[in-house]
Each structure stands twice: as C-alpha cells, then as structure tokens.
Design a protein around this motif. Structure first.
Motif, PDB file in Angstrom:
ATOM      1  N   ALA A 199      -9.987  -7.043 -14.446  1.00  0.00           N
ATOM      2  CA  ALA A 199     -10.198  -6.255 -13.572  1.00  0.00           C
ATOM      3  C   ALA A 199     -11.186  -4.815 -13.862  1.00  0.00           C
ATOM      4  CB  ALA A 199      -8.559  -5.526 -13.332  1.00  0.00           C
ATOM      5  N   TRP A 200     -11.602  -5.280 -15.001  1.00  0.00           N
ATOM      6  CA  TRP A 200     -12.604  -4.215 -15.717  1.00  0.00           C
ATOM      7  C   TRP A 200     -14.099  -4.606 -15.901  1.00  0.00           C
ATOM      8  CZ3 TRP A 200     -10.360   0.587 -16.503  1.00  0.00           C
ATOM      9  CH2 TRP A 200      -9.055   0.453 -16.423  1.00  0.00           C
ATOM     10  N   GLU A 201     -15.127  -3.655 -15.740  1.00  0.00           N
ATOM     11  CA  GLU A 201     -16.409  -4.252 -15.879  1.00  0.00           C
ATOM     12  C   GLU A 201     -17.146  -3.033 -16.433  1.00  0.00           C
ATOM     13  OE1 GLU A 201     -20.053  -6.060 -13.379  1.00  0.00           O
ATOM     14  OE2 GLU A 201     -18.129  -6.571 -12.848  1.00  0.00           O
ATOM     15  N   VAL A 202     -18.043  -3.420 -17.376  1.00  0.00           N
ATOM     16  CA  VAL A 202     -18.874  -2.378 -18.224  1.00  0.00           C
ATOM     17  C   VAL A 202     -20.546  -2.694 -18.374  1.00  0.00           C
ATOM     18  CG1 VAL A 202     -19.419  -1.228 -20.278  1.00  0.00           C
ATOM     19  CG2 VAL A 202     -16.994  -1.479 -19.522  1.00  0.00           C
ATOM     20  N   ALA A 203     -21.599  -2.011 -18.096  1.00  0.00           N
ATOM     21  CA  ALA A 203     -22.735  -2.413 -17.998  1.00  0.00           C
ATOM     22  C   ALA A 203     -23.337  -1.009 -18.836  1.00  0.00           C
ATOM     23  CB  ALA A 203     -23.186  -2.589 -16.777  1.00  0.00           C
ATOM     24  N   LEU A 204     -24.441  -1.482 -19.827  1.00  0.00           N
ATOM     25  CA  LEU A 204     -25.109  -0.356 -20.367  1.00  0.00           C
ATOM     26  C   LEU A 204     -26.430  -0.972 -20.587  1.00  0.00           C
ATOM     27  CD1 LEU A 204     -25.465  -1.290 -23.338  1.00  0.00           C
ATOM     28  CD2 LEU A 204     -23.186  -0.501 -23.436  1.00  0.00           C
ATOM     29  N   GLY A 205     -27.806   0.056 -20.790  1.00  0.00           N
ATOM     30  CA  GLY A 205     -28.942  -0.567 -20.959  1.00  0.00           C
ATOM     31  C   GLY A 205     -29.670   0.672 -21.222  1.00  0.00           C
TER      32      GLY A 205
END
Length: 224
Positions: free
Chosen positions: A146-152
């Motif tokens: 139930a968790w989502e992370v994004a980076l860039g």
C-alpha cells in the motif's frame, strides 16, 4: 537488518552524538528482498506538502562483520552518488523498533560523523512489490503493498520526490479507497505531476526492460 521479503520503514529519530535525539523529517524507506531500496526524507516543519531534505536510492550490501553498506546510485545532495559514505549496524530494540548506528555525512557540518537512527517497520498492506529504474538511472520508483515512492533528477538538474499511501477515504469526495500523497516536492504542478506505477503484468518480470510512459524501465525486483 536483512529481510527475506520487502518492507516499509519510517524513521522515528536521529541523533548526532553528543546531541539529543530528534526527528526533523518525515522519512519513508521502501526496501526489497534483493537489497534494492528507495529513501525519501521531507522536512516536517516546512510550509506546504513537501520540502525535500534528502532522497536517494540504491542497493544494500551485507558486510562480513554484520553491518550494512548503503550504496547510493542516485542522491539528491550530490551528482557523485557512489562517493557517499553510508554504513551502519542494526540492533533490535525491546519495543520492536531497530537502532541503526553508523557513520554518514552530517549535513550541518559537511563531515562524516557517527549517527544513531531509530527505525520502525510499518505494515506493508496488500498488493505486490515492484522496484524499477529508468535506463538512464535518473528516476527510481518502488511500490510495496500500500506504499509507493518515486524520486529522480530532471533534465534541468532539479531533484524531485514523493510518496503515496493507499488508504480508506482518499477517493473522490473523500469516499472509498484511493491513493493519498502526503509529501511531494519538485514535481511540476504539484500532485498533478504524480504518476503511479501500473499494476505488474506479464511484461514486468525480474531483469526485464519495459517501455512505459515514453521511457525504458529496468525491473529490479517484482513479486506478488
């Protein structure tokens, strides 16, 4: 702490001895069973929904002496991510949290210094596991239940990051189920720029390269 399955962790405090422990950030880490991880840290007291303190992603390596080295492949604080010193030793605490003791750069001084962090695992919730990075390794994305992370890092050099949680009451009009984005920094048009990972299908298998959103993505870890 080694895991046999993917996990979700939040930091409870950080201490730079001899200073007392505190927690100035909202920090969330998604870790895969293979060692891949994404780590985002937002300043708690900053205005708006997100001012990035630090964000990075890479792979954890188990050391012979029982420690863990966090090898950064991308880092919001430097273009030379592999040069970052980040290693520690984990000890379980009586309340179920984990104490991590090690050395890394103290941003207040710019020097490598001893640190102590306390971590707490959060329930992952239902759903699959998917860790991906684009072919250029300028964007990393992960979903654990139930968790989502994004980076860039964008073409202009600016760094962005966000995390999302699937909860009750986050849908249209506040009803039903849906994704909530507690923290979001550097994404054009704020939350409107958040793009969630698709549900894994037959294309998203370990080691595959998949076309999605106009880019090529390498699948670093996937499981049901």
């Amino acid at each position: 702490m080694p895991h046999t399955s993917a996990s979700v962790s939040e930091r409870r405090s950080i201490r730079w001895p001899p200073a007392p422990a505190s927690e100035p950030t909202d920090t969330l880490v998604l870790s895969g069973a293979t060692g891949v991880f994404v780590d985002v840290r937002f300043l708690k007291d900053a205005p708006g929904e997100g001012v990035l303190d630090w964000a990075f992603a890479g792979v954890k390596e188990e050391l012979r002496d029982g420690g863990v080295r966090f090898v950064h492949h991308i880092d919001s604080r430097t273009l030379d991510a592999r040069s970052v010193v980040d290693a520690g030793y984990n000890t379980p605490l009586p309340d179920g949290d984990t104490l991590e003791v090690g050395e890394m750069v103290n941003p207040a001084t710019g020097r490598v210094a001893p640190y102590e962090e306390v971590w707490r695992e959060r329930p992952t919730g239902s759903g699959g596991v998917l860790f991906v990075a684009n072919a250029a390794r300028t964007t990393w994305r992960a979903r654990v239940g139930a968790w989502e992370v994004a980076l860039g890092r964008g073409e202009d050099g600016g760094f962005w990051a966000w995390y999302a949680e699937w909860i009750d009451g986050a849908g249209n009009g506040g009803g039903g189920l849906g994704w909530r984005v507690p923290r979001c920094a550097g994404v054009r048009e704020g939350r409107a720029g958040v793009v969630l990972l698709p549900l894994a299908d037959g294309r998203w298998v370990n080691g595959a390269r998949v076309s999605w959103q106009g880019e090529e993505w390498d699948v670093l870890e996937v499981s049901e």
